[in-house]
Design an enzyme around this catalytic site. Structure first.
Site, PDB file in Angstrom:
ATOM      1  N   ASP A   1       0.854  -1.197   0.000  1.00  0.00           N
ATOM      2  CA  ASP A   1       0.000   0.000   0.000  1.00  0.00           C
ATOM      3  C   ASP A   1       0.892   1.250   0.000  1.00  0.00           C
ATOM      4  O   ASP A   1       0.776   2.126   0.853  1.00  0.00           O
ATOM      5  CB  ASP A   1      -0.939  -0.008   1.218  1.00  0.00           C
ATOM      6  CG  ASP A   1      -1.863   1.211   1.235  1.00  0.00           C
ATOM      7  OD1 ASP A   1      -2.113   1.779   0.152  1.00  0.00           O
ATOM      8  OD2 ASP A   1      -2.314   1.608   2.325  1.00  0.00           O
TER       9      ASP A   1
ATOM     10  N   HIS B   1      -1.588  13.509  -2.842  1.00  0.00           N
ATOM     11  CA  HIS B   1      -2.097  12.170  -3.114  1.00  0.00           C
ATOM     12  C   HIS B   1      -3.366  11.890  -2.316  1.00  0.00           C
ATOM     13  O   HIS B   1      -3.984  10.857  -2.476  1.00  0.00           O
ATOM     14  CB  HIS B   1      -1.014  11.128  -2.852  1.00  0.00           C
ATOM     15  CG  HIS B   1      -0.738  10.972  -1.395  1.00  0.00           C
ATOM     16  ND1 HIS B   1       0.029  11.865  -0.705  1.00  0.00           N
ATOM     17  CD2 HIS B   1      -1.187  10.067  -0.506  1.00  0.00           C
ATOM     18  CE1 HIS B   1       0.066  11.483   0.563  1.00  0.00           C
ATOM     19  NE2 HIS B   1      -0.658  10.413   0.708  1.00  0.00           N
ATOM     20  N   ASP B   2      -3.758  12.836  -1.439  1.00  0.00           N
ATOM     21  CA  ASP B   2      -5.040  12.713  -0.744  1.00  0.00           C
ATOM     22  C   ASP B   2      -6.063  13.516  -1.514  1.00  0.00           C
ATOM     23  O   ASP B   2      -5.781  14.604  -1.957  1.00  0.00           O
ATOM     24  CB  ASP B   2      -4.955  13.337   0.655  1.00  0.00           C
ATOM     25  CG  ASP B   2      -4.148  12.479   1.589  1.00  0.00           C
ATOM     26  OD1 ASP B   2      -4.283  11.254   1.516  1.00  0.00           O
ATOM     27  OD2 ASP B   2      -3.389  13.048   2.382  1.00  0.00           O
TER      28      ASP B   2
ATOM     29  N   ASP C   1      -1.385   9.800   9.491  1.00  0.00           N
ATOM     30  CA  ASP C   1      -2.248   9.176   8.493  1.00  0.00           C
ATOM     31  C   ASP C   1      -3.463   8.542   9.178  1.00  0.00           C
ATOM     32  O   ASP C   1      -3.328   7.909  10.220  1.00  0.00           O
ATOM     33  CB  ASP C   1      -1.429   8.099   7.754  1.00  0.00           C
ATOM     34  CG  ASP C   1      -2.213   7.484   6.614  1.00  0.00           C
ATOM     35  OD1 ASP C   1      -2.418   8.177   5.613  1.00  0.00           O
ATOM     36  OD2 ASP C   1      -2.635   6.319   6.751  1.00  0.00           O
TER      37      ASP C   1
ATOM     38  N   GLU D   1      -4.368  13.920   8.981  1.00  0.00           N
ATOM     39  CA  GLU D   1      -5.124  13.591   7.791  1.00  0.00           C
ATOM     40  C   GLU D   1      -6.455  13.024   8.255  1.00  0.00           C
ATOM     41  O   GLU D   1      -6.566  11.855   8.585  1.00  0.00           O
ATOM     42  CB  GLU D   1      -4.393  12.542   6.936  1.00  0.00           C
ATOM     43  CG  GLU D   1      -5.120  12.258   5.650  1.00  0.00           C
ATOM     44  CD  GLU D   1      -5.405  10.790   5.391  1.00  0.00           C
ATOM     45  OE1 GLU D   1      -5.813  10.469   4.285  1.00  0.00           O
ATOM     46  OE2 GLU D   1      -5.233   9.962   6.305  1.00  0.00           O
TER      47      GLU D   1
ATOM     48  N   GLN E   1      -3.570  -4.871   6.477  1.00  0.00           N
ATOM     49  CA  GLN E   1      -3.195  -3.799   7.399  1.00  0.00           C
ATOM     50  C   GLN E   1      -4.029  -3.891   8.672  1.00  0.00           C
ATOM     51  O   GLN E   1      -4.976  -3.129   8.868  1.00  0.00           O
ATOM     52  CB  GLN E   1      -3.415  -2.433   6.737  1.00  0.00           C
ATOM     53  CG  GLN E   1      -2.456  -2.165   5.585  1.00  0.00           C
ATOM     54  CD  GLN E   1      -2.904  -0.982   4.734  1.00  0.00           C
ATOM     55  OE1 GLN E   1      -4.092  -0.727   4.593  1.00  0.00           O
ATOM     56  NE2 GLN E   1      -1.945  -0.278   4.173  1.00  0.00           N
TER      57      GLN E   1
ATOM     58  N   HIS F   1      -2.593   1.415  12.008  1.00  0.00           N
ATOM     59  CA  HIS F   1      -2.378  -0.003  11.710  1.00  0.00           C
ATOM     60  C   HIS F   1      -0.921  -0.253  11.332  1.00  0.00           C
ATOM     61  O   HIS F   1      -0.152   0.685  11.164  1.00  0.00           O
ATOM     62  CB  HIS F   1      -3.305  -0.451  10.572  1.00  0.00           C
ATOM     63  CG  HIS F   1      -3.226   0.455   9.368  1.00  0.00           C
ATOM     64  ND1 HIS F   1      -4.175   1.412   9.085  1.00  0.00           N
ATOM     65  CD2 HIS F   1      -2.295   0.574   8.384  1.00  0.00           C
ATOM     66  CE1 HIS F   1      -3.845   2.069   7.985  1.00  0.00           C
ATOM     67  NE2 HIS F   1      -2.702   1.571   7.543  1.00  0.00           N
TER      68      HIS F   1
END
Lengths: 601, 443
Positions: free
Chosen positions: A112, A359-360, A252, A294, A220, A155
């Protein structure tokens, strides 16, 4: 101001960098035999400088998001690495950014994009090792640049030794480090985030004979924060990297740390309590650090992650970005002003992170019903915008490579309330390769030169982690740092100049924001004001944007500034003084003006 | 302060130059000063004058606010505003004085709002617009004062009355009144919250059309698509009607009565090239509608210039009704579809105005895009309007009857427009005439 700058050197700094080829510092020379880094000719100011302590640096900073894998390959293995990034710090210093944001660079099976961490204390070997990370941070600091990194709290990878131990049986020492259950019915209220690839938030583990909980991919597993040992262990991870010198983290997926019955498992009070604990620890031991959350949600919900100024320093403002694009498409300001009107005020010392691309992204799943109706009404009937929602594109292709629109968007990004976050390559107007798929399309190698592999790597082409862009419009032959440096009218030079101007006016980061009345709906006008308590002076910046592709007139109500003289901030050109009548401004197609309002020029 | 008779002698010439004066420009009315009161001693002094202007057989009451400054000074605010000057050099208690319309004077507009609405603490004022019935001033970009010029025969101003009532029933999309200047007889002014960042619907629609005519793609493909805004405007309009039906009497409609009123208007109109029989046919069909829904207080003069897009959605302004109609007519209950028809007519107007902007560059494609934009905006507006829960109870129950009632109001509006254009902008008369032809032809 986060970087000390000798005011006298500014002309020198903005000189054409390639005029100073002899200024290459010696440490840039070849390190491995005949291999020489393909470097743009950069004039590098004398070493020294370093960081200036400033507890609110992040409110004035410009962030730059870097994919280590895609920035620069120092050892010719086809993959960018930390040493490569070190080699390119001079470029980033020249550009004028204040803080690098690194995507995850930790040990990971990379299922990922590195967000599946299998060892928090080890650098992914293809990126380098811990000593490279230490050197990167200290070399960046030496240049006055801070470094933050992605940290995944929620995670780990299923390859993490903690999980390997936890899954062994129900009694091992780490048995409770993850969230295990005998059946998969619990917490059915929690939505499945990756609905396309996961059928459930529970997955069966045959080894342990139980289900484990995961809010993201099945590989994850979520950490069990109800276990004090886990909460402590993750705090230790935070301390480890701050000790090494990182200046903070982008946290994150923070909303999902805890699980509770009869809830959707998001934004729980326990999660906020843990974030306060992290913040307390950071404040106690490490000055001048930043936590950037985030939380992919609506501003009115995201503000909870600021707490009372005692959780995260920064949060992303997600809906602003698509609305900036929509405003230009509709040629009216309302998509922007509406969302600003809906954005709550935030505690002192906090800041929004705003961006054009990263990328978000905003997706329709994360918004409230009313906004979803709005987005559907605006986007769903608009084939062009529909294509662009959810699919990751770079800035330049999104705006048909229109330089005027690119400048307009950056003009807004650098002056709207919040700290701008740039995405590597957008300062060049780099394109994307949608045929590489959703994620990789915008992760192609940084384009340094028109030479082999875009100057990114000396590896054989076939060995590159992704092929560089080679199309006639966005390909590295046409778009690259070296060419842009030689062209004084390039986007790159323009962005650098804008960053310089922004740095001269901290009001852009920490000033108050006031929308101005403009009868012309295609014009967005606002001011930013900063009151200096020591001198009792006001720094007032007036920003006027034409969102239309036609020239537009606008009358601004500036009576409150009667007698002040607007100085255009890029050229320092004085405009007629503000009088009692409406102030008349004409704007070129997609044009914008920043004015500093002063008593005398 | 000043001599009433001297002032009255000058006001006739002053009134005919004001946009809000209802009489013609050719003949100055004879004026009688009804009241003169000093609001601020000055200098500059601020006076409020109610004047009765007799014109032919009609007399109407007007409100003026007058500034008095020592003569001889150069007043920047009057440059380019000759119509604001009443007298350059009048003998007053102050000595020779400049006498003028005080709404032009930023200093006196502030004095005015602070005098009539104590506690406002306004610091800066500016004149924003002069409409056919009132003059608007904005203070500190937070308050707007609408100063009524022509005072109604019955005294009450429908705009003040409706805005007040809508706020009472919780309709959020009107500028919230902050204070009113009124007495037992008249409404003199309303002060409301100013909608910062607002732009009127007409300029927003023009923005969309300019984009469309330039890109020459289908309206749904165009970046400046207006449909989402039209849809939201339709929804706000339906909510407005529901609020009006709650705040004022709402009765079962009598379609034949509407038809009578329309016929009456039509009798006085001159429509070149239109067969009157076709027009009568539209009204006859209206007459035949037995269940025409409800008759409610409506906006009465609903068009894109009366709505304002803000950061909080669409707001509705100016509930005074058609300026050319009598107060009695303006207060009469009517179908909500009358407002709907007014807005749809407005979509036609704005599309035509945008066409005229590029007069020399019109071709078939642009003309068909214009029609497509109108269609798309209309359907989006109606979709938004009909999608609001409860609105059906105010409308004729059947779709066919809705169409009949709508078409009749659309035709009636277009006939009104023809008359208006003949009097004011003869070269625009083709716009409503084309609409009349289309509507009667489609029946």
């Amino acid at each position: 101001m986060t970087k000390p700058k000798d005011p006298g050197s500014s002309d020198h700094r903005s000189d054409h960098p390639s005029d100073h080829p002899s200024d290459h510092p010696s440490h840039e020379a070849a390190e491995d035999g005949d291999y020489v880094h393909p470097r743009p000719g950069l004039h590098v100011p004398a070493p020294g400088g370093g960081l200036v302590q400033d507890p609110e640096w992040y409110r004035k900073a410009v962030f730059y998001e870097v994919l280590v894998r895609g920035f620069y390959d120092s050892d010719g293995d086809g993959t960018g690495d930390l040493r490569g990034l070190i080699d390119k710090l001079d470029y980033l210093q020249w550009l004028g950014i204040d803080c690098i944001w690194l995507l995850p660079f930790f040990q990971s099976p990379l299922r990922d994009g590195g967000y599946d961490i299998s060892d928090f204390f080890t650098v992914l070997p293809e990126y380098g090792d811990l000593s490279d990370a230490v050197e990167l941070i200290s070399e960046a600091h030496r240049r006055g640049i801070r470094v933050i990194a992605d940290m995944v709290m929620n995670h780990t990878s299923d390859a993490h030794p903690w999980f390997q131990e936890s899954r062994r049986d129900k009694t091992n020492p780490k048995a409770d480090w993850y969230v295990w259950h005998d059946d998969d019915h619990r917490w059915s209220e929690a939505r499945i985030i990756f609905i396309d690839s996961e059928a459930s938030n529970w997955s069966w583990d045959a080894q342990r004979g139980q289900y484990y909980w995961h809010r993201f991919f099945h590989h994850q597993p979520d950490l069990n924060y109800d276990n004090p040992a886990v909460a402590d262990a993750m705090l230790e991870v935070v301390r480890f990297w701050l000790d090494i010198g990182l200046d903070g983290f982008r946290l994150d997926a923070v909303p999902y740390l805890f699980e509770r019955d009869e809830t959707n498992g998001e934004n729980l009070p326990e999660t906020h309590a843990y974030l306060r604990r992290v913040r307390e620890e950071v404040d106690r031991l490490y000055p001048d650090k930043v936590l950037l959350a985030e939380a992919n949600q609506w501003p009115s919900d995201v503000v909870d992650y600021f707490g009372d100024g005692d959780e995260c320093h920064m949060c992303f403002h997600f809906p602003l970005m698509p609305r900036m694009f929509m405003a230009i498409r509709r040629e009216q300001r309302y998509p922007i002003t509406e969302i600003l009107a809906q954005t709550p005020s935030i505690p002192d010392g906090c800041q929004w992170g705003i961006f054009l691309r990263n990328h978000d992204e905003l997706t329709l799943e994360m918004v409230n019903d009313e906004e979803r109706d709005y987005m559907y009404a605006e986007y769903a009937n608009d084939p062009r915008m529909k294509v662009n929602v959810g699919i990751r594109r770079r800035l330049a292709p999104l705006i048909d490579n229109d330089r005027r629109v690119g400048e307009l968007l950056h003009g807004m990004l650098f002056s709207l309330p919040g700290s701008p976050i740039m995405y590597y390559g957008d300062e060049l107007g780099m394109g994307d390769n949608i045929y590489l798929g959703d994620r990789d399309g915008v992760r192609t190698p940084m384009q340094w030169t028109p030479d082999r592999n875009a100057g990114f790597s000396k590896a054989d082409f076939a060995r590159l982690y992704l092929p560089p862009l080679m199309d006639p419009v966005y390909g590295f032959q046409a778009v690259n740092v070296e060419a842009d440096l030689r062209n004084p009218s390039s986007m790159l030079h323009w962005v650098k100049r804008m960053l310089e101007v922004r740095h001269q006016h901290p009001v852009m980061g920490i000033g108050s924001f006031e929308l101005l009345t403009a009868e012309n709906p295609s014009v967005l006008a606002f001011n930013r004001t900063l009151h200096n308590e020591q001198t009792d002076e006001h720094d007032v910046v007036l920003c006027v944007f034409n969102l239309s592709r036609f020239a537009q007139p606008v009358e601004l109500q500036l009576a409150q500034y009667e007698g002040l003289i607007p100085i255009e901030m890029l050229g320092h050109v004085p405009f007629p003084a503000v009088g009692t009548l409406p102030y008349f401004v004409t704007l070129a197609p997609y044009g914008f003006l920043w004015f500093n309002l002063v008593e005398r020029p | 302060m000043i001599d009433i008779d001297v002032l009255a002698g000058l006001l006739g010439g002053h009134l005919v130059r004001q946009r809000w004066f209802a009489g013609g420009e050719d003949e100055a009315p004879s004026c009688k000063v009804v009241t003169l009161e000093t609001l601020v001693e000055g200098p500059p002094a601020l006076l409020r004058v109610l004047v009765e202007a007799a014109h032919g057989g009609d007399a109407a009451l007007y409100q003026l606010v007058i500034g008095v400054r020592p003569a001889g000074g150069h007043e920047e605010f009057l440059s380019g505003r000759p119509e604001a000057v009443i007298a350059m050099d009048m003998e007053t208690e102050m000595g020779p004085a400049l006498v003028y319309d005080a709404t032009a004077d930023p200093e006196l507009t502030v004095a005015l709002v602070n005098a009539v609405v104590p506690g406002t603490d306004a610091e800066r004022g500016r004149l924003v617009s002069t409409e056919s019935t009132h003059t608007s001033m904005v203070f500190d970009e937070r308050l707007i004062m609408k100063l009524f010029r022509r005072l109604g025969a019955g005294g009450r101003n429908p705009d003040a009355e409706i805005t007040r009532a809508l706020t009472m029933v919780g309709f959020a999309n009107v500028a919230t009144p902050v204070a009113e200047w009124r007495d037992e007889v008249n409404d003199y002014a309303v002060v409301s919250e100013f909608l910062v960042g607002g732009a009127d619907g007409f300029s927003l629609a023009l923005t969309s059309l300019r984009d469309l005519y330039d890109c020459r793609c289908d309206p749904e493909e165009a970046g400046g698509d207006f449909a989402p805004d039209a849809r939201r405007l339709g929804a706000v309009t339906a909510k407005l009607h529901l609020a009006l039906a709650e705040a004022f009497p709402a009765v079962r409609a009598d379609a034949s009565h509407w038809a009578e009123v329309m016929e009456e208007r039509f009798v006085h109109a001159s429509l070149a090239g239109i067969d009157p029989a076709l027009v009568h046919a539209v009204f006859d069909r209206l007459r035949s509608v037995l269940r025409a829904g409800m008759a409610i207080r409506s906006h009465g003069d609903y068009h894109l210039g009366q709505v304002m897009r803000t950061d909080a959605g669409w707001f509705v302004l100016d509930f005074e009704g058609e300026p050319g109609s009598s107060l009695e007519d303006r207060l009469e209950l009517s179908s909500p579809l009358r407002d709907v028809a007014g807005m749809i007519r407005s979509f036609h107007y704005v599309a035509q105005v945008a066409l005229r902007e590029r007069a020399e560059a019109i071709d078939e494609r642009i003309v068909s895009l214009s029609a497509a934009w109108e269609r798309r905006s209309k359907y989006a507006f109606l979709e938004g309007y009909l999608g609001v829960e409860g609105i059906g109870a105010l409308l004729p129950p059947g779709e066919l009857d809705q169409d009949v009632v709508f078409s009749a109001f659309e035709l009636d509006k277009a006939i009104y427009e023809v008359g208006y254009e003949q009097a004011h902008r003869p070269d625009w008369v083709g716009i409503p005439l084309a609409a009349v032809a289309r509507i009667v032809g489609s029946v």
